[in-house]
Design an enzyme around this catalytic site. Structure first.
Site, PDB file in Angstrom:
ATOM      1  N   ASN A   1       0.838  -1.198   0.000  1.00  0.00           N
ATOM      2  CA  ASN A   1       0.000   0.000   0.000  1.00  0.00           C
ATOM      3  C   ASN A   1       0.874   1.249   0.000  1.00  0.00           C
ATOM      4  O   ASN A   1       1.919   1.295   0.639  1.00  0.00           O
ATOM      5  CB  ASN A   1      -1.008  -0.007   1.168  1.00  0.00           C
ATOM      6  CG  ASN A   1      -0.378  -0.165   2.537  1.00  0.00           C
ATOM      7  OD1 ASN A   1       0.669  -0.776   2.682  1.00  0.00           O
ATOM      8  ND2 ASN A   1      -1.031   0.380   3.547  1.00  0.00           N
TER       9      ASN A   1
ATOM     10  N   GLU B   1       0.431   5.203   0.591  1.00  0.00           N
ATOM     11  CA  GLU B   1      -0.465   6.273   1.042  1.00  0.00           C
ATOM     12  C   GLU B   1       0.015   7.633   0.571  1.00  0.00           C
ATOM     13  O   GLU B   1       1.103   7.767   0.008  1.00  0.00           O
ATOM     14  CB  GLU B   1      -0.583   6.219   2.577  1.00  0.00           C
ATOM     15  CG  GLU B   1      -1.251   4.936   3.046  1.00  0.00           C
ATOM     16  CD  GLU B   1      -1.432   4.845   4.553  1.00  0.00           C
ATOM     17  OE1 GLU B   1      -2.120   3.920   5.000  1.00  0.00           O
ATOM     18  OE2 GLU B   1      -0.859   5.694   5.282  1.00  0.00           O
TER      19      GLU B   1
ATOM     20  N   GLU C   1      -3.007  -4.580  -3.344  1.00  0.00           N
ATOM     21  CA  GLU C   1      -3.559  -5.486  -4.357  1.00  0.00           C
ATOM     22  C   GLU C   1      -3.619  -4.806  -5.732  1.00  0.00           C
ATOM     23  O   GLU C   1      -3.264  -5.396  -6.745  1.00  0.00           O
ATOM     24  CB  GLU C   1      -4.980  -5.934  -3.975  1.00  0.00           C
ATOM     25  CG  GLU C   1      -5.068  -6.741  -2.694  1.00  0.00           C
ATOM     26  CD  GLU C   1      -5.332  -5.878  -1.465  1.00  0.00           C
ATOM     27  OE1 GLU C   1      -4.786  -4.742  -1.387  1.00  0.00           O
ATOM     28  OE2 GLU C   1      -6.075  -6.324  -0.575  1.00  0.00           O
TER      29      GLU C   1
ATOM     30  N   CYS D   1     -10.237  -4.885   0.237  1.00  0.00           N
ATOM     31  CA  CYS D   1     -11.301  -3.888   0.399  1.00  0.00           C
ATOM     32  C   CYS D   1     -12.243  -3.948  -0.811  1.00  0.00           C
ATOM     33  O   CYS D   1     -11.978  -4.629  -1.802  1.00  0.00           O
ATOM     34  CB  CYS D   1     -10.698  -2.489   0.545  1.00  0.00           C
ATOM     35  SG  CYS D   1     -10.152  -1.748  -1.007  1.00  0.00           S
TER      36      CYS D   1
ATOM     37  N   CYS E   1     -10.712  -3.040  -4.240  1.00  0.00           N
ATOM     38  CA  CYS E   1      -9.820  -4.095  -4.740  1.00  0.00           C
ATOM     39  C   CYS E   1     -10.608  -5.324  -5.191  1.00  0.00           C
ATOM     40  O   CYS E   1     -10.226  -5.986  -6.159  1.00  0.00           O
ATOM     41  CB  CYS E   1      -8.792  -4.471  -3.680  1.00  0.00           C
ATOM     42  SG  CYS E   1      -7.557  -3.178  -3.440  1.00  0.00           S
TER      43      CYS E   1
HETATM   44 ZN    ZN Z   1      -8.018  -2.256  -1.450  1.00  0.00          ZN
END
Ligand code: ZN
Length: 161
Positions: free
Chosen positions: A62, A64, A75, A112, A115
């Protein structure tokens, strides 16, 4: 009127030690790669590592941003890399792990909503399901044979035809 049921099966393992050698290696790699995440705001470092059908290993984390919506999940980083480097190559398995600086990292997390949608489209594009291996730094591991099972009644390109 009639009611429809939706359910799916997934495998639950008590620990990484119960996995096959290949799956174990991939999840171990995902655990390791969490260190590369850029997550100064959430301090929740996620990694996804995919093994492709051509044997290549692609990893992502990830990323940010101070402008929060500019951030991207691990992902979708992986899916974008695969689509860019190996556009016609399906994923054999994708392992997802995380390191939570705010608390425990001891249970599987799953993708999530955004994704899940991206994984659904990837499956459609590659005409092959994406198998998921989900686990934290320790604890139980889930294996889901087809990520699209996580998104029933999904909106796809077929709806636009
Ligand atoms: Zn996600």
């Amino acid at each position: 009127m009639k009611k429809q049921d939706y359910h799916f099966n997934y495998e639950v393992f008590d620990s990484i030690d119960e996995l096959s050698e290949d799956d174990k290696w991939l999840l171990d790699e995902a655990r390791e790669v969490t260190q590369h995440a850029y997550a100064p705001y959430s301090r929740f470092q996620v990694a996804a590592v995919a093994k492709l059908s051509n044997g290549e290993i692609i990893s992502g984390t990830n990323q940010e941003n101070a402008s929060f919506p500019a951030g991207i999940c691990a992902e979708r980083v992986v899916l974008a890399i695969i689509s860019s480097l190996y556009p016609k190559t399906p994923i054999e398995s994708m392992a997802i792990s995380y390191f939570n600086h705010n608390g425990e990292s001891n249970h599987p997390i799953s993708p999530c909503g955004i994704c899940r949608q991206a994984l659904q489209e990837f499956k459609e594009k590659m005409k092959a399901p994406v198998r998921l291996i989900l686990g934290g730094m320790h604890g139980k591991v889930y294996i889901i044979e087809d990520a699209s099972l996580l998104l029933p009644l999904s909106f796809t390109s077929h709806d636009m035809q």
